[in-house]
Design an enzyme around this catalytic site. Structure first.
Site, PDB file in Angstrom:
ATOM      1  N   HIS A  61      -2.002  -8.091   1.974  1.00 20.60           N
ATOM      2  CA  HIS A  61      -2.560  -7.310   0.860  1.00 20.60           C
ATOM      3  C   HIS A  61      -2.284  -8.114  -0.404  1.00 20.60           C
ATOM      4  O   HIS A  61      -1.131  -8.184  -0.847  1.00 20.60           O
ATOM      5  CB  HIS A  61      -1.865  -5.953   0.742  1.00 20.60           C
ATOM      6  N   PHE A  62      -3.315  -8.751  -0.948  1.00 21.77           N
ATOM      7  CA  PHE A  62      -3.114  -9.594  -2.130  1.00 21.77           C
ATOM      8  C   PHE A  62      -3.545  -8.897  -3.427  1.00 21.77           C
ATOM      9  O   PHE A  62      -3.555  -9.507  -4.491  1.00 21.77           O
ATOM     10  CB  PHE A  62      -3.796 -10.953  -1.951  1.00 21.77           C
ATOM     11  N   ARG A  63      -3.951  -7.626  -3.338  1.00 20.88           N
ATOM     12  CA  ARG A  63      -4.068  -6.735  -4.511  1.00 20.88           C
ATOM     13  C   ARG A  63      -5.127  -7.127  -5.519  1.00 20.88           C
ATOM     14  O   ARG A  63      -5.078  -6.637  -6.643  1.00 20.88           O
ATOM     15  CB  ARG A  63      -2.716  -6.637  -5.239  1.00 20.88           C
ATOM     16  N   HIS A 175      -4.756   0.887  11.023  1.00 17.24           N
ATOM     17  CA  HIS A 175      -3.400   1.348  10.711  1.00 17.24           C
ATOM     18  C   HIS A 175      -3.240   2.664  11.471  1.00 17.24           C
ATOM     19  O   HIS A 175      -3.892   3.659  11.150  1.00 17.24           O
ATOM     20  CB  HIS A 175      -3.273   1.569   9.201  1.00 17.24           C
ATOM     21  N   HIS A 229       0.302  -3.765  13.229  1.00 14.11           N
ATOM     22  CA  HIS A 229       1.734  -3.474  13.071  1.00 14.11           C
ATOM     23  C   HIS A 229       2.310  -2.390  14.002  1.00 14.11           C
ATOM     24  O   HIS A 229       2.718  -1.323  13.572  1.00 14.11           O
ATOM     25  CB  HIS A 229       2.115  -3.160  11.627  1.00 14.11           C
ATOM     26  N   ASP A 307       1.653  -8.230   7.227  1.00 11.04           N
ATOM     27  CA  ASP A 307       1.383  -7.036   6.420  1.00 11.04           C
ATOM     28  C   ASP A 307       2.009  -7.220   5.030  1.00 11.04           C
ATOM     29  O   ASP A 307       2.550  -6.269   4.452  1.00 11.04           O
ATOM     30  CB  ASP A 307       1.901  -5.765   7.096  1.00 11.04           C
ATOM     31  N   HIS A 311       4.979  -4.923  -3.972  1.00 13.45           N
ATOM     32  CA  HIS A 311       5.068  -3.988  -5.101  1.00 13.45           C
ATOM     33  C   HIS A 311       6.131  -4.566  -6.019  1.00 13.45           C
ATOM     34  O   HIS A 311       7.018  -5.309  -5.567  1.00 13.45           O
ATOM     35  CB  HIS A 311       5.496  -2.599  -4.631  1.00 13.45           C
TER      36      HIS A 311
END
Ligand code: DOR
Length: 445
Positions: A61-63, A175, A229, A307, A311
């Protein structure tokens, strides 16, 4: 910049096993034919080192766009280069979410400007975007959040799930945490008061129920499906039973992934690390760690991915349940696994299978994942004897921390090539390099 580089004397992890051969990088491709080893611009003596295919991390997740105070495609890919990761596949829970072909193409354009390594992007499912999912090209596949996590992508209505599995053809991953179970557990615990409650809310049952539900859908609709995951021993047993029921591996529709945090952390770590090990699916018990390792060793689980879900520390510092779930890992995953090799938990060959070959196969990636004649020269040279500590102050992820801060590991990447270009030399990342869009051949799968 050298056009041809000869890597001499490394132990190369080839598809069939380890061999000491010389490898030439020429025009971005791997050349294994010694007759071609003339006109070499640069020779690297890799005596005592191991050459692996570049790592393919199929869950990050590179946002970017929208949440770039946590990470962006430049900082995330810079961390990849240092970690030996030459290709990442990124998840759709950005802002805007990647739920249309237009959003997917915008991300590809953004990555062409910002990403140091190679990239691909999943398209996210919603209850109403089957038409987009059917049209989508230039993507590894479809991501479904069958349980909610960061962001608002959630598809848990049976009718919507049936449509997605019935009416689309791209491979699907999900997920898997059952939303109803999670909500009911949360209600019983009044929303949860401490980090240990996170594993009681997102418990074993939540993971198993959702994984079983998704696998059942995939089998009934004859759809390829990848369980992201896996976190519980029970899911491993279930997946193992599935494998035994389909004896020919070529006929199996279901594959599965494990993340380093579920291999290395368990509920005992909340005392020491608190929200730093709060993620979805939650960490479970020591017995689950043990079964996940076994499933990885025996091939019940095919893929290791991170994954990577950064944050900021300020966000993580909030009390439960305000603290967000997820942790950064992309620059340490290979080293964590190399250290495990040194401790006898896994073979180097199994690392290559699960971090390079299997993700390339699961997502139909063209020309990557192996040290093979004509394949893209995505390569990582590792020093199995190099000892180094993971330290927050050295992390390249924008979030600037690691749950493994202070951990000493033996076995680290020392050079990374992406499309034949040295993007990490053991100290620095070549920040002006740009990776390429990954090609997927879904007709082959
Ligand atoms: O802990 C998690 N965080 N798990 C996910 O699946 C999503 C991720 C995020 O995007 O923060």
């Amino acid at each position: 910049m050298p056009v041809t580089t000869l890597i001499k004397n490394a132990t190369c992890q080839l598809p069939g096993g380890a061999e000491q051969i010389d490898v030439l990088i020429s025009q971005g491709k791997i050349v294994l034919d010694p007759a071609s080893f003339t006109n070499v611009d640069e020779t690297i003596d890799a005596t005592g080192l191991h050459l692996l295919p570049g790592i393919i991390d199929d869950q990050v997740h590179f946002r970017d766009p929208g949440l770039t105070h946590k990470e962006d495609l430049y900082t995330g890919s810079r961390a990849c280069a240092a970690g030996g990761v030459t290709t990442f596949l990124e998840m759709p829970n950005t802002n805007p979410a990647t739920i249309t072909c237009e959003a997917l193409h915008n991300k590809l354009e953004l990555a062409s400007q910002k990403s140091i390594v190679n990239y691909g992007f999943y398209i996210g499912a919603t209850p109403h975007n089957v038409a987009e999912l059917r049209q989508a090209k230039r993507t590894p596949g479809i991501k479904i959040f069958i349980g909610s996590s960061t962001g608002d992508l959630l598809v848990d209505q049976q009718e919507a799930l049936e449509r997605i599995f019935a009416e689309t053809t791209l491979p699907i991953c999900a997920h898997c945490e059952d939303e109803a179970t999670v909500q009911s557990n949360a209600a019983k615990l009044d929303g949860g008061k401490c980090f240990t409650d996170h594993s009681k809310i997102r418990n074993h049952e939540a993971a198993l129920v959702a994984t079983k539900r998704a696998v059942e859908l995939a089998i009934r609709h004859k759809h390829r499906f990848h369980v992201l995951h896996v976190s519980t021993a029970q899911e491993c047993d279930f997946l193992s039973e599935y494998q035994q029921s389909v004896s020919d591996p070529a006929q199996r529709l279901i594959t599965a992934e494990v993340c380093p945090h579920h291999l290395f952390f368990n509920v005992d770590d909340y005392d020491r690390l608190g929200s730093l090990v709060q993620m979805n699916p939650s960490i479970k018990n020591k017995a689950d760690n043990k079964r996940l390792w076994q499933a990885l060793q025996e091939g019940t689980i095919q893929v290791i991915a991170t994954d990577h879900a950064p944050h900021t520390l300020e966000e993580k510092d909030q009390p439960y349940p305000k603290s967000p779930s997820g942790l950064p890992a992309v620059e340490n995953s290979l080293a964590l696994m190399l250290d495990a090799v040194n401790r006898g938990q896994l073979t180097l060959q199994r690392i290559v299978e699960s971090m390079c070959e299997a993700p390339a196969k699961v997502w139909d990636i063209v020309n990557k994942g192996k040290i093979e004649q004509g394949y893209d020269a995505d390569l990582v040279l590792v020093d199995m004897n190099l000892k180094r500590k993971i330290l927050n102050e050295n992390q390249l992820t924008k979030s600037g921390w690691s749950p493994w801060h202070g951990t000493s590991l033996t076995g680290w990447p020392v050079k990374t090539w992406c499309n034949g270009v040295l993007v990490y030399d053991g100290k620095n990342v070549r920040e002006n390099h740009r990776g390429q869009e990954v090609l997927f051949d879904h007709t082959a799968g």
